[in-house]
Design an enzyme around this catalytic site. Structure first.
Site: not given
Ligand code: GBH
Length: 499
Positions: A100, A146, A192, A333, A335, A402
């Site tokens: 991807r 992105h 996102e 995505n 996490y 992701e």
């Molecule tokens: C992904 O988003 C992105 O698609 C990718 O580019 C990135 O590298 C990866 O995460 C790892 O971070 O700023 O403290 O308020 C994941 C979803 C949503 C996670 C927003 C972090 C904000 C945290 N993201 N969230 S903060």
């Protein structure tokens, strides 16, 4: 080699440990696919080479370096623009079914506009990657956007706040399908949109970092993004699908929101949180229109605030129909998980999206941490979330686009990353086999350490470590490379399940 022996015995230990911790021993379905991801601004570098135009991340990092944790930027990043062969070798070595990647819009169209110059060198770069992936039997999942909007579109049109971007984006999408579509199996229109709009146009934690109209701009942004998404979907559907035979959708991010208690009100708060994050985009795409809870709450609050109409824009009935059904799968995505607790609605005052939601979020101290403050290891969240998506959105095909873990990269030995993948994949097996969730593919984030937005190079998600102080940007495998390779070879998480 001594080094690889150490890695090997560590791996054996982990395998033994697996047996003790109840990791799911079933095999992923035979047609299940595994991949690995990157994004253009985070890895490419070459920010102004060969005719590439400036984008909003170039602009943000150059004009306000203080916003970035280590004052860094993506000018060189992993230098992937010059390291195609090397990157390809890593991708091949992992043994993934697909890769991807995202296209840098301003590398292809420096002004963002189709009637500006098409940058042949940029086109050649992507042409080259996609051809080599194809030659190696690796499928391509390509994200059109992105987060790296061409700067002129921001400066002259106001980016995602201006209706005219829908056609501008549509033209860019058509060009991408036209140029690359014969080599792309999966398209994602946006990565996102929640982050694009909430962080880009309210919290200011992503470019263009506009914070001037909280509770308003983010909803306008999402409106334009949804219309742009639908535009691209229909272009693909009517002009390219028949010949190119790929799939197209959008990539949405969300936490699983776990209610802090089983009190009715906390359950309601958690559901509302999901509707305001995932539902904001999934509801229009699957069911048509925004979630009712968003329409109601933002409408009521807007009225009390003295607006003559809701801060949440309204779709025409034609637009609702155009957006509904524009997905061949749901890109997810995911996490981490957070807790959701019911609170009294915020008092009426200055608008903000947080007040619209009125849910208290928190993290459980007992959850294992990572290098990212927001990322806790909560493997069961992916099972609950995918089940919720199944039940709420007509049992769609889901592709995990992701999922991954950050550390600070102190050592190449990364057992905590291995543990994260093992536990999340184990939970995913339960979602597939015990809950009947239709998850067909999984993408690990990320191929290599890269520019982690406002966190600069301080939080590392990669399978391969990159030495950012060496001009050659050498890549070195971490222990997790061996782990992911084994998972991909065996399609399972424990040794015993393979004959
Ligand atoms: C992904 O988003 C992105 O698609 C990718 O580019 C990135 O590298 C990866 O995460 C790892 O971070 O700023 O403290 O308020 C994941 C979803 C949503 C996670 C927003 C972090 C904000 C945290 N993201 N969230 S903060």
């Amino acid at each position: 080699m001594f080094h690889s022996r150490v890695l090997f015995s560590l791996y054996t230990l982990l395998q033994l440990w697996t047996k003790a911790t109840g990791v799911d021993d079933r095999q992923f379905p035979s047609n299940f696919k595994f991949g690995v991801a990157t994004a253009s601004y985070q890895v490419e570098g070459a920010w102004d080479e060969d005719g590439k135009g400036e984008n909003i991340w170039d602009h943000l990092t150059h004009t306000t370096p203080d916003l970035i944790y280590d004052g860094s930027n993506g000018d060189i990043a992993c230098d992937s623009y010059h390291k195609l062969e090397e990157d390809l070798a890593l991708i091949k070595d992992l043994g993934v079914d697909f890769y991807r990647l995202s296209l840098s819009w301003s590398r292809i169209l420096p002004t963002g506009h189709i009637d500006g110059q098409i940058n042949e060198a940029g086109v050649a770069y992507y042409e080259d990657i996609l051809t080599k992936l194809q030659e190696n039997d690796i499928q391509a999942m390509v994200t059109l956007y992105h987060w790296d909007l061409p700067q002129p579109l921001q400066e002259h049109m106001g980016g995602w706040l201006n209706d005219t971007i829908v056609d501008v984006y549509g033209n860019y999408a058509r060009l991408a399908f036209d140029l690359f579509g014969d080599k792309v199996q999966y398209w994602a229109t946006f990565n996102e949109p929640h982050v694009v709009c909430q962080q880009g146009y309210e919290s200011g934690r992503k470019a263009p970092a506009i914070t001037k109209a909280p509770g308003i701009d983010l909803y306008t942004c999402a409106h334009m993004v949804l219309k742009s998404h639908a535009k691209a979907y229909h272009i693909y559907d009517s002009e390219y699908r028949a010949t190119q035979k790929g799939k197209i959708s959008i990539v949405l991010n969300t936490n699983w929101y776990e209610p802090v208690s089983d009190d009715e009100k906390d359950l309601e708060a958690a559901e509302r949180n999901g509707q305001f994050s995932f539902g904001w985009f999934a509801n229009p795409i699957v069911h048509g229109n925004y979630p009712q809870v968003m329409i109601d709450r933002i409408g009521e609050r807007s009225e009390k605030e003295g607006f003559d109409k809701s801060r949440l824009p309204e779709f025409t009935s034609q637009e609702i129909e155009d957006i509904k059904g524009t997905y061949d799968f749901i890109g997810l995505n995911h996490y981490t998980t957070s807790l959701a607790e019911w609170i009294e609605d915020y008092e009426i005052g200055e608008p903000s999206s947080n007040k619209d939601i009125s849910v208290k979020g928190s993290l459980d101290d007992s959850w294992e941490s990572s290098a990212s403050s927001w990322l806790k290891v909560v493997p069961w969240g992916i099972r609950k979330l995918t089940k919720w998506i199944k039940d709420t959105y007509n049992n769609p095909e889901i592709i995990i686009t992701e999922n991954g873990f950050s550390d600070n990269g102190d050592t190449l030995d990364d057992p905590r990353r291995i543990n994260y993948y093992r536990e999340y994949l184990s939970s995913l097996l339960e979602a597939i086999y015990d809950d009947g969730v239709n998850v067909t593919a999984y993408t690990a984030w990320s191929l290599m350490d890269n520019f982690e937005w406002l966190q600069g190079y301080s939080e590392k998600f990669g399978f391969y470590s990159v030495n950012f102080s060496d001009p050659d940007r050498p890549r070195t495998p971490k222990t997790s490379v061996k782990y992911y390779k084994t998972v991909l070879e065996t399609r399972c998480l424990v040794e015993e399940c393979v004959e």
